[in-house]
Design a protein around this motif. Structure first.
Motif, PDB file in Angstrom:
ATOM      1  N   ASP A   1       0.846  -1.132   0.066  1.00 32.36           N
ATOM      2  CA  ASP A   1      -0.093   0.073   0.089  1.00 32.36           C
ATOM      3  C   ASP A   1       0.913   1.369  -0.063  1.00 32.36           C
ATOM      4  N   LYS A   2       1.984   1.101   0.843  1.00 37.09           N
ATOM      5  CA  LYS A   2       2.757   2.461   0.783  1.00 37.09           C
ATOM      6  C   LYS A   2       3.269   2.779  -0.633  1.00 37.09           C
ATOM      7  N   LEU A   3       3.941   1.633  -1.289  1.00 36.52           N
ATOM      8  CA  LEU A   3       4.200   2.048  -2.508  1.00 36.52           C
ATOM      9  C   LEU A   3       3.364   2.779  -3.562  1.00 36.52           C
ATOM     10  N   TRP A   4       2.230   2.311  -3.415  1.00 35.37           N
ATOM     11  CA  TRP A   4       1.389   3.021  -4.232  1.00 35.37           C
ATOM     12  C   TRP A   4       0.979   4.394  -3.908  1.00 35.37           C
ATOM     13  N   ASN A   5       0.788   4.572  -2.518  1.00 32.75           N
ATOM     14  CA  ASN A   5       0.662   5.905  -2.158  1.00 32.75           C
ATOM     15  C   ASN A   5       1.746   6.829  -2.445  1.00 32.75           C
ATOM     16  N   ILE A   6       2.998   6.262  -2.388  1.00 29.69           N
ATOM     17  CA  ILE A   6       4.102   7.088  -2.704  1.00 29.69           C
ATOM     18  C   ILE A   6       4.080   7.289  -4.338  1.00 29.69           C
ATOM     19  N   THR A   7       3.758   6.551  -5.133  1.00 28.34           N
ATOM     20  CA  THR A   7       3.664   6.797  -6.639  1.00 28.34           C
ATOM     21  C   THR A   7       2.468   7.772  -6.874  1.00 28.34           C
ATOM     22  N   LYS A   8       1.504   7.664  -6.216  1.00 27.39           N
ATOM     23  CA  LYS A   8       0.090   8.546  -6.133  1.00 27.39           C
ATOM     24  C   LYS A   8       0.641   9.878  -6.096  1.00 27.39           C
ATOM     25  N   GLU A   9       1.371  10.114  -4.701  1.00 31.74           N
ATOM     26  CA  GLU A   9       1.672  11.337  -4.347  1.00 31.74           C
ATOM     27  C   GLU A   9       2.668  11.896  -5.211  1.00 31.74           C
ATOM     28  N   THR A  10       3.593  11.090  -5.572  1.00 35.30           N
ATOM     29  CA  THR A  10       4.556  11.830  -6.612  1.00 35.30           C
ATOM     30  C   THR A  10       4.210  12.344  -8.138  1.00 35.30           C
ATOM     31  N   LEU A  11       3.106  11.432  -8.384  1.00 31.32           N
ATOM     32  CA  LEU A  11       2.291  11.893  -9.715  1.00 31.32           C
ATOM     33  C   LEU A  11       1.650  13.055  -9.498  1.00 31.32           C
ATOM     34  N   ARG A  12       1.059  13.188  -8.317  1.00 28.01           N
ATOM     35  CA  ARG A  12       0.038  14.622  -8.066  1.00 28.01           C
ATOM     36  C   ARG A  12       0.950  15.791  -8.174  1.00 28.01           C
ATOM     37  N   LYS A  13       2.188  15.667  -7.780  1.00 25.68           N
ATOM     38  CA  LYS A  13       3.119  16.800  -8.116  1.00 25.68           C
ATOM     39  C   LYS A  13       3.358  17.315  -9.385  1.00 25.68           C
TER      40      LYS A  13
ATOM     41  N   GLU B   1      14.075   7.697  -5.889  1.00 28.02           N
ATOM     42  CA  GLU B   1      14.708   8.228  -4.829  1.00 28.02           C
ATOM     43  C   GLU B   1      13.903   7.924  -3.368  1.00 28.02           C
ATOM     44  N   GLU B   2      12.463   8.044  -3.255  1.00 27.30           N
ATOM     45  CA  GLU B   2      11.727   7.773  -2.438  1.00 27.30           C
ATOM     46  C   GLU B   2      11.687   6.189  -1.981  1.00 27.30           C
ATOM     47  N   VAL B   3      11.869   5.360  -2.927  1.00 25.41           N
ATOM     48  CA  VAL B   3      11.818   3.977  -2.948  1.00 25.41           C
ATOM     49  C   VAL B   3      13.027   3.605  -2.115  1.00 25.41           C
ATOM     50  N   GLN B   4      13.966   4.013  -2.699  1.00 23.85           N
ATOM     51  CA  GLN B   4      15.437   4.031  -1.848  1.00 23.85           C
ATOM     52  C   GLN B   4      15.168   4.176  -0.578  1.00 23.85           C
ATOM     53  N   GLN B   5      15.033   5.374  -0.351  1.00 23.79           N
ATOM     54  CA  GLN B   5      14.870   5.880   1.075  1.00 23.79           C
ATOM     55  C   GLN B   5      13.967   5.048   1.945  1.00 23.79           C
ATOM     56  N   THR B   6      12.554   4.654   1.586  1.00 22.68           N
ATOM     57  CA  THR B   6      11.719   3.801   2.356  1.00 22.68           C
ATOM     58  C   THR B   6      12.151   2.665   2.822  1.00 22.68           C
ATOM     59  N   TRP B   7      12.591   2.028   1.770  1.00 19.84           N
ATOM     60  CA  TRP B   7      12.937   0.455   1.933  1.00 19.84           C
ATOM     61  C   TRP B   7      14.528   0.402   2.283  1.00 19.84           C
TER      62      TRP B   7
ATOM     63  N   ASN C   1       9.467   4.238 -12.473  1.00 19.84           N
ATOM     64  CA  ASN C   1      10.744   4.853 -12.488  1.00 19.84           C
ATOM     65  C   ASN C   1      11.252   5.675 -13.804  1.00 19.84           C
ATOM     66  N   PRO C   2      12.003   6.467 -13.490  1.00 16.73           N
ATOM     67  CA  PRO C   2      12.764   7.129 -12.404  1.00 16.73           C
ATOM     68  C   PRO C   2      12.318   8.063 -11.432  1.00 16.73           C
ATOM     69  N   LEU C   3      10.771   8.119 -11.586  1.00  9.65           N
ATOM     70  CA  LEU C   3      10.084   9.315 -10.814  1.00  9.65           C
ATOM     71  C   LEU C   3      10.082   8.777  -9.324  1.00  9.65           C
ATOM     72  N   ILE C   4       9.852   7.638  -9.258  1.00  8.41           N
ATOM     73  CA  ILE C   4       9.914   7.180  -7.439  1.00  8.41           C
ATOM     74  C   ILE C   4      11.076   6.603  -7.081  1.00  8.41           C
TER      75      ILE C   4
ATOM     76  N   PRO D   1      19.882  -0.166  -1.389  1.00 10.37           N
ATOM     77  CA  PRO D   1      21.448   0.023  -1.809  1.00 10.37           C
ATOM     78  C   PRO D   1      21.281   0.938  -3.023  1.00 10.37           C
ATOM     79  N   GLY D   2      22.320   2.029  -2.981  1.00  9.30           N
ATOM     80  CA  GLY D   2      22.277   2.969  -3.969  1.00  9.30           C
ATOM     81  C   GLY D   2      22.783   2.416  -5.571  1.00  9.30           C
ATOM     82  N   GLU D   3      23.287   1.140  -5.525  1.00  8.43           N
ATOM     83  CA  GLU D   3      23.706   0.658  -6.730  1.00  8.43           C
ATOM     84  C   GLU D   3      22.612  -0.050  -7.285  1.00  8.43           C
ATOM     85  N   TRP D   4      21.297  -0.283  -6.515  1.00  7.96           N
ATOM     86  CA  TRP D   4      20.331  -0.870  -7.169  1.00  7.96           C
ATOM     87  C   TRP D   4      19.484   0.027  -8.103  1.00  7.96           C
ATOM     88  N   LYS D   5      19.439  -0.262  -9.309  1.00  7.19           N
ATOM     89  CA  LYS D   5      18.654   0.435 -10.116  1.00  7.19           C
ATOM     90  C   LYS D   5      17.282  -0.062 -10.507  1.00  7.19           C
TER      91      LYS D   5
END
Length: 199
Positions: A60-72, A156-162, A151-154, A165-169
């Motif tokens: 649920d958290k992922l799709w809320n992140i995606t929704k709020e990212t797109l809202r901007k 940075e927040e996916v990386q921080q939330t979970w 991706n790539p819109l989400i 590692p920075g090397e994972w694209k």
């Protein structure tokens, strides 16, 4: 698995209507993903694929992140359709996130100079194979899924939330759940125009 391989290939479809009702155990989902990651081929056996499975509140958290990212970035007058789509993905049971470890790709580029331009391409090809294996395996178990690319819109927040590692694209997102609506009939181009066969 009761289906033969070609039957599974034919039956795999894109499902947008999915629910939170589970059809197999979480342990079985984990087993499917782990086996897919282990046995999907990769160039030079590089094994650059990385996967994160999100279930329950994490999904649920992922799709809320995606929704709020797109809202901007989506104009308010057009956001209704976007929100509806995000809610449809969020209505599923879980999401598989597909990553490629760029440190593996970079190391191969340094080790094999003659092939260096190909390793990013081969990494993408391997990721595509893995996505398809997971998608088809989930379908065999009775789930419906679709493949999304926010991706790539989400990223940075996916990386921080979970704590990824920075090397994972991040390469793709696959929401899945019990199908609530069947996909429409699929249209096919003529195989004579797509396949050349010589004997």
């Amino acid at each position: 698995m009761g289906k033969d391989f070609i039957a599974a290939v034919k039956d795999r479809r894109t499902y947008y209507g999915i629910s939170k009702e589970n059809v197999v155990s979480d342990e079985r989902i984990k087993e499917i993903v782990q086996e897919a990651v282990k046995y999907t081929p990769s160039a030079f056996n590089s094994q650059s694929a990385r996967v994160v499975v999100l279930l329950g509140a994490e999904h649920d958290k992922l799709w809320n992140i995606t929704k709020e990212t797109l809202r901007k970035i989506v104009p308010a007058e057009n956001f209704g359709a976007t929100e509806e789509k995000m809610n449809s993905f969020g209505s599923g049971y879980g999401t598989v996130l597909f990553f490629e470890d760029q440190s593996v790709v970079q190391n191969l580029m340094q080790q094999y100079e003659a092939y260096k331009d190909n390793f990013p391409i081969w990494s993408e090809q391997s990721s595509g194979m893995l996505q398809y294996v997971v998608w088809t395996a989930l379908e065999i178990e009775g789930f419906g899924a679709s493949l999304q690319h926010y991706n790539p819109l989400i990223d940075e927040e996916v990386q921080q939330t979970w704590k990824i590692p920075g090397e994972w694209k991040l390469r793709a997102q696959m929401p899945f759940g019990k199908p609530t609506a069947q996909p429409g009939e699929k249209q096919f181009q003529s195989l004579d125009e797509r396949v050349k066969f010589f004997s």
